[in-house]
Design a protein around this motif. Structure first.
Motif, PDB file in Angstrom:
ATOM      1  N   ASP A   8       0.822  -1.208   0.000  1.00 15.99           N
ATOM      2  CA  ASP A   8       0.000   0.000   0.000  1.00 15.99           C
ATOM      3  C   ASP A   8       0.859   1.263   0.000  1.00 15.99           C
ATOM      4  O   ASP A   8       0.456   2.292  -0.548  1.00 15.99           O
ATOM      5  CB  ASP A   8      -0.927   0.001   1.219  1.00 15.99           C
ATOM      6  CG  ASP A   8      -1.843  -1.207   1.232  1.00 15.99           C
ATOM      7  OD1 ASP A   8      -2.758  -1.262   0.409  1.00 15.99           O
ATOM      8  OD2 ASP A   8      -1.609  -2.115   2.066  1.00 15.99           O
ATOM      9  N   LYS A  11       2.696   1.585  -3.789  1.00 16.29           N
ATOM     10  CA  LYS A  11       1.929   1.682  -5.030  1.00 16.29           C
ATOM     11  C   LYS A  11       1.779   3.113  -5.537  1.00 16.29           C
ATOM     12  O   LYS A  11       1.718   3.338  -6.749  1.00 16.29           O
ATOM     13  CB  LYS A  11       0.555   1.046  -4.861  1.00 16.29           C
ATOM     14  CG  LYS A  11      -0.392   1.804  -3.939  1.00 16.29           C
ATOM     15  CD  LYS A  11      -1.764   1.117  -3.892  1.00 16.29           C
ATOM     16  CE  LYS A  11      -2.746   1.933  -3.077  1.00 16.29           C
ATOM     17  NZ  LYS A  11      -4.088   1.324  -3.037  1.00 16.29           N
ATOM     18  N   SER A  12       1.719   4.090  -4.654  1.00 14.98           N
ATOM     19  CA  SER A  12       1.398   5.454  -5.076  1.00 14.98           C
ATOM     20  C   SER A  12       2.569   6.105  -5.813  1.00 14.98           C
ATOM     21  O   SER A  12       3.704   6.075  -5.342  1.00 14.98           O
ATOM     22  CB  SER A  12       1.032   6.323  -3.868  1.00 14.98           C
ATOM     23  OG  SER A  12      -0.130   5.833  -3.244  1.00 14.98           O
ATOM     24  N   TYR A  33      -0.584  -1.390  -8.243  1.00 12.81           N
ATOM     25  CA  TYR A  33      -1.980  -0.954  -8.297  1.00 12.81           C
ATOM     26  C   TYR A  33      -2.850  -2.018  -8.934  1.00 12.81           C
ATOM     27  O   TYR A  33      -3.900  -2.397  -8.428  1.00 12.81           O
ATOM     28  CB  TYR A  33      -2.093   0.334  -9.118  1.00 12.81           C
ATOM     29  CG  TYR A  33      -2.103   1.599  -8.305  1.00 12.81           C
ATOM     30  CD1 TYR A  33      -3.198   1.924  -7.504  1.00 12.81           C
ATOM     31  CD2 TYR A  33      -1.039   2.477  -8.341  1.00 12.81           C
ATOM     32  CE1 TYR A  33      -3.226   3.089  -6.767  1.00 12.81           C
ATOM     33  CE2 TYR A  33      -1.044   3.648  -7.610  1.00 12.81           C
ATOM     34  CZ  TYR A  33      -2.147   3.949  -6.819  1.00 12.81           C
ATOM     35  OH  TYR A  33      -2.154   5.095  -6.088  1.00 12.81           O
ATOM     36  N   GLU A 147      -7.607   4.967  -9.555  1.00  4.25           N
ATOM     37  CA  GLU A 147      -7.076   5.755  -8.434  1.00  4.25           C
ATOM     38  C   GLU A 147      -5.909   6.629  -8.880  1.00  4.25           C
ATOM     39  O   GLU A 147      -5.759   7.767  -8.436  1.00  4.25           O
ATOM     40  CB  GLU A 147      -6.643   4.803  -7.311  1.00  4.25           C
ATOM     41  CG  GLU A 147      -6.293   5.497  -6.010  1.00  4.25           C
ATOM     42  CD  GLU A 147      -5.929   4.510  -4.905  1.00  4.25           C
ATOM     43  OE1 GLU A 147      -5.222   4.915  -3.972  1.00  4.25           O
ATOM     44  OE2 GLU A 147      -6.371   3.334  -4.990  1.00  4.25           O
ATOM     45  N   VAL A 148      -5.074   6.098  -9.773  1.00  2.00           N
ATOM     46  CA  VAL A 148      -3.964   6.891 -10.316  1.00  2.00           C
ATOM     47  C   VAL A 148      -4.514   8.078 -11.098  1.00  2.00           C
ATOM     48  O   VAL A 148      -4.038   9.215 -10.966  1.00  2.00           O
ATOM     49  CB  VAL A 148      -3.068   6.031 -11.225  1.00  2.00           C
ATOM     50  CG1 VAL A 148      -1.913   6.870 -11.777  1.00  2.00           C
ATOM     51  CG2 VAL A 148      -2.530   4.817 -10.486  1.00  2.00           C
ATOM     52  N   ARG A 151      -5.699  10.859  -8.893  1.00  3.59           N
ATOM     53  CA  ARG A 151      -4.585  11.627  -8.330  1.00  3.59           C
ATOM     54  C   ARG A 151      -4.046  12.606  -9.366  1.00  3.59           C
ATOM     55  O   ARG A 151      -3.738  13.759  -9.057  1.00  3.59           O
ATOM     56  CB  ARG A 151      -3.494  10.678  -7.853  1.00  3.59           C
ATOM     57  CG  ARG A 151      -2.261  11.369  -7.274  1.00  3.59           C
ATOM     58  CD  ARG A 151      -1.332  10.342  -6.613  1.00  3.59           C
ATOM     59  NE  ARG A 151      -0.054  10.914  -6.252  1.00  3.59           N
ATOM     60  CZ  ARG A 151       0.161  11.638  -5.160  1.00  3.59           C
ATOM     61  NH1 ARG A 151      -0.843  11.897  -4.343  1.00  3.59           N
ATOM     62  NH2 ARG A 151       1.368  12.113  -4.900  1.00  3.59           N
TER      63      ARG A 151
END
Length: 340
Positions: A8, A11-12, A33, A147-148, A151
């Motif tokens: 977690d 991944k970002s 991801y 989710e990417v 962002r």
């Protein structure tokens, strides 16, 4: 935020401004991801159960991502690895609990992928309890990239966007752009391919130097949604290497070979479309390319002297770098039947 698992945290991506018109979306390992979202979805739907073995083939970053997702969700993992998977990655996979088998050395994209697919099918015949993740064919791998995109939309709200990245299975660039186009249909998508990939029709060409792992294919990938792409760049190893070295030299970013190719393509696109913000997908770090790419930095070409040949169709492409306007067209009619 305290993360419940390292996956977690890893991944970002970080967004790094390279120039006024160029931003790098820099991942530690992009497919985390995809793997996390896919495994969670399959568990929630009851398609797989805790403790079951998930199997797939990979040229590197998906293997690492799937091993992390299995560790995170209490699954077993078996990887049929490409010849391009290095010793460092393989050691991490094994310590994470994955079983790994690697196909023999090959400099041919088609042979490498066909050997891996053949081995996966053998495993499934012998072990029907395993679940094949089919990263190249199951659209469950699109799920994580929304989710990417959210962002990106949050951090880059004010300018017209172009996303540039390696095509590969299509899930990363496709998933990001499909989500972005919900709010803005004018978001452009530029795909990067190696010569020899069947995906956009370059299978008649062969790069004698090396495979650019993970961004092209000798077999048809069902996950690639050709209608999403506005333009395509085909690039050889020497140009991708030069882009990766230039990215490190000019911006201190240590990234993989596909990122180097994307950086060159995005710089060209930014010169042609100066009013747009170009987002380069940096799928992974450069660690697995040290010997094959960065140790050879003295051989890198001057990126300022490089430009593609613009062609009207795949039939006219020429090495070492070609580009064409794809215009969100469907899958090309020619190409081999897929073997997966």
């Amino acid at each position: 935020m305290i993360h419940p698992h390292i996956a977690d945290a890893l991944k970002s991506p970080d967004l790094v401004r390279l120039t006024d018109g160029l931003v790098l979306v820099r991942f530690e390992s992009m497919k985390i991801y995809s793997a996390l979202a896919a495994v969670r979805h399959l568990l929630d739907r009851g398609t797989v159960r805790a403790g079951q073995t998930l199997v797939d083939s990979s040229s590197g970053i998906y293997a690492y991502a799937l091993a992390l997702a299995c560790h995170r969700h209490g699954m077993r993992c078996h990887i049929v690895a490409s010849t391009t998977v290095d010793a460092s990655t393989r050691a991490q996979l094994e310590i994470l609990g994955a079983t790994v088998e690697q196909v023999g050395p090959s400099q041919d994209l088609r042979l490498d992928q066909e050997l891996r697919v053949r081995r996966v099918r053998e495993i499934l015949r012998r072990r029907p309890d395993c679940h094949w993740m089919r990263q190249y064919h199951d659209d469950v791998h699109y799920l994580g990239y929304g989710e990417v995109a959210d962002r990106i939309a949050e951090l880059c709200p004010a300018r017209p966007l172009t996303v540039v990245g390696g095509v590969g299975s299509g899930a990363s660039t496709g998933g990001i752009v499909e989500r972005l186009r919900v709010a803005d249909p004018a978001v452009r998508l530029v795909g990067v391919q190696p010569f020899g990939s069947v995906t956009f029709g370059s299978e008649a060409h062969r790069d004698p130097e090396a495979i650019i792992a993970g961004i092209g294919s000798s077999i048809v990938f069902d996950n690639v949604r050709h209608r999403l792409y506005d333009a395509v760049h085909w690039m050889d190893f020497a140009h991708a290497m030069s882009g990766a070295v230039a990215l490190l030299r000019e911006h201190a970013v240590f990234a993989g070979l596909s990122t180097g190719a994307g950086y060159l393509a995005a710089a060209h696109e930014a010169r042609r479309h100066p009013g747009r913000l170009h987002l380069v997908i940096g799928a992974d770090t450069g660690h697995r390319y040290v010997e094959r790419v960065f140790a050879r930095h003295a051989e890198a070409l001057d990126p300022g002297a490089l430009k593609p040949v613009e062609v009207p169709g795949p039939e006219e492409m020429t090495m070492p770098w070609s580009t064409m306007s794809w215009q969100r067209a469907p899958r090309p009619a020619r190409g081999r039947e897929h073997a997966a």
